[in-house]
Design a protein around this motif. Structure first.
Motif, mmCIF file in Angstrom:
data_model
loop_
_atom_site.group_PDB
_atom_site.id
_atom_site.type_symbol
_atom_site.label_atom_id
_atom_site.label_comp_id
_atom_site.label_asym_id
_atom_site.label_seq_id
_atom_site.Cartn_x
_atom_site.Cartn_y
_atom_site.Cartn_z
ATOM 1 N N GLY A 14 0.840 -1.221 -0.086
ATOM 2 C CA GLY A 14 0.121 -0.021 0.029
ATOM 3 C C GLY A 14 0.680 1.357 -0.066
ATOM 4 N N SER A 15 2.134 1.261 -0.142
ATOM 5 C CA SER A 15 2.847 2.243 0.232
ATOM 6 C C SER A 15 2.781 3.293 -1.071
ATOM 7 C CB SER A 15 4.312 1.916 0.233
ATOM 8 O OG SER A 15 5.032 1.167 -0.687
ATOM 9 N N ILE A 22 -5.695 3.246 -2.677
ATOM 10 C CA ILE A 22 -6.700 2.464 -2.134
ATOM 11 C C ILE A 22 -6.640 2.876 -0.583
ATOM 12 C CG2 ILE A 22 -7.178 0.046 -1.315
ATOM 13 C CD1 ILE A 22 -6.039 -0.667 -4.155
ATOM 14 N N VAL A 23 -5.411 2.991 0.164
ATOM 15 C CA VAL A 23 -5.333 3.476 1.480
ATOM 16 C C VAL A 23 -5.839 4.849 1.610
ATOM 17 C CG1 VAL A 23 -3.558 4.072 3.424
ATOM 18 C CG2 VAL A 23 -3.232 2.248 1.803
ATOM 19 N N ARG A 24 -5.620 5.618 0.767
ATOM 20 C CA ARG A 24 -6.362 6.988 0.942
ATOM 21 C C ARG A 24 -7.966 6.868 1.012
ATOM 22 N NH1 ARG A 24 -1.547 8.652 -1.967
ATOM 23 N NH2 ARG A 24 -0.284 9.863 -0.937
ATOM 24 N N ARG A 25 -8.412 6.168 0.120
ATOM 25 C CA ARG A 25 -9.670 6.117 -0.010
ATOM 26 C C ARG A 25 -10.467 5.353 0.892
ATOM 27 N NH1 ARG A 25 -13.778 6.228 -4.190
ATOM 28 N NH2 ARG A 25 -15.657 5.846 -3.032
ATOM 29 N N TYR A 37 4.295 -2.711 3.497
ATOM 30 C CA TYR A 37 5.294 -2.219 2.607
ATOM 31 C C TYR A 37 6.551 -3.107 2.457
ATOM 32 C CZ TYR A 37 7.986 -0.256 6.274
ATOM 33 O OH TYR A 37 8.649 -0.219 7.528
ATOM 34 N N SER A 38 7.371 -3.163 1.377
ATOM 35 C CA SER A 38 8.577 -3.658 1.565
ATOM 36 C C SER A 38 9.877 -2.919 1.257
ATOM 37 C CB SER A 38 8.691 -5.101 0.635
ATOM 38 O OG SER A 38 9.656 -5.821 0.533
ATOM 39 N N GLY A 39 9.842 -2.590 -0.252
ATOM 40 C CA GLY A 39 10.900 -1.690 -0.812
ATOM 41 C C GLY A 39 10.944 -0.281 -0.909
ATOM 42 N N SER A 40 9.731 0.361 -0.188
ATOM 43 C CA SER A 40 9.616 1.855 -0.455
ATOM 44 C C SER A 40 9.100 2.244 1.247
ATOM 45 C CB SER A 40 8.085 2.432 -1.178
ATOM 46 O OG SER A 40 8.594 1.724 -2.590
#
Length: 237
Positions: A14-15, A22-25, A37-40
């Motif tokens: 979700g980052s 989608i998170v913001r909505r 998150y993983s890479g960001s």
């Protein structure tokens, strides 16, 4: 009050891009949102601070980590699986380990996350997986493993819809076409080729995909399950 007031939502991946939209909505509609998150990490922490959501580091290539994250999230009302990668190029020259990692992230993680979520989900829970129009159509070479992974989600959703239907839990796949993200910018080198396939000749916006996800997670979509929902400007028509 928002339509998702007091609802518990987990977004895997979700980052950035579609996941962040989608998170913001869901936050805007009142939900309590956790995303992975993983890479960001910088983008993830910034989004969490902006929205009041919770960011947790989880590698979607690690089956046990994905299962543990979903299990530890408790009784989710909504699970969204957005994490995904692409490995592009000549299939005869690609690294088999890279392809296997793609399958772990794009196929194995959505399956195991969906099953684990369903163990604790209340009646009427929602599972939405972000696929791709490339699950239906692959008009260019070099993307066979990616297309395979997105087609696999279709069979998964159809099967799990049957498995979870008696509890009113729905599972659906959202299939975006070209969407304006860091991975596929609207002004990128593929712009003209991609738009040549489309009836609406522009990239979609992450917020448009998030709107479709919100509908499928909402109260009006309780009879919608085991289905593919394409949002692609007629790329695959």
């Amino acid at each position: 009050m928002g339509v998702f007031e007091a609802k518990s939502v987990l977004v895997l991946g979700g980052s950035r891009g579609i996941g962040a939209a989608i998170v913001r909505r869901f936050v805007a509609d009142g939900a309590k949102v956790t995303f992975t998150y993983s890479g960001s990490p910088d983008a993830a922490h910034a989004l969490a601070a902006e929205t009041g959501s919770t960011a947790v580091e989880t590698d979607s290539a690690d089956r046990d980590a994905v299962i543990a994250r979903v299990k530890d999230s408790g009784a989710l009302d909504v699970l969204v699986v957005n994490a995904g990668i692409g490995v592009f190029g000549d299939s005869l020259e690609q690294d088999p380990d890279a392809i296997d990692r793609l399958f772990r992230i794009n196929i194995h993680a959505p399956y195991h996350a969906s099953v684990e979520a369903a163990r604790q989900m209340p009646q009427g829970g929602r599972i939405i997986v972000i696929g791709s129009v490339n699950g239906d159509r692959m008009p260019v070479p070099g993307m066979s493993s990616y297309a395979l992974s997105k087609s696999a989600l279709q069979g998964m959703a159809r099967g799990l819809a049957r498995d979870f239907g008696s509890r009113g839990i729905t599972i659906n796949v959202v299939q975006p076409g070209p969407i304006d993200t860091d991975a596929n910018p609207a002004d990128g080198p593929m712009k003209e080729l991609l738009h040549s396939f489309m009836a609406i000749k522009r990239h979609g916006r992450p917020e448009e995909v998030a709107g479709m996800v919100a509908y499928l997670a909402g109260p009006e979509a309780g009879f919608v399950t085991g289905a593919m929902h394409t949002i692609d400007g007629a790329f695959g028509a």
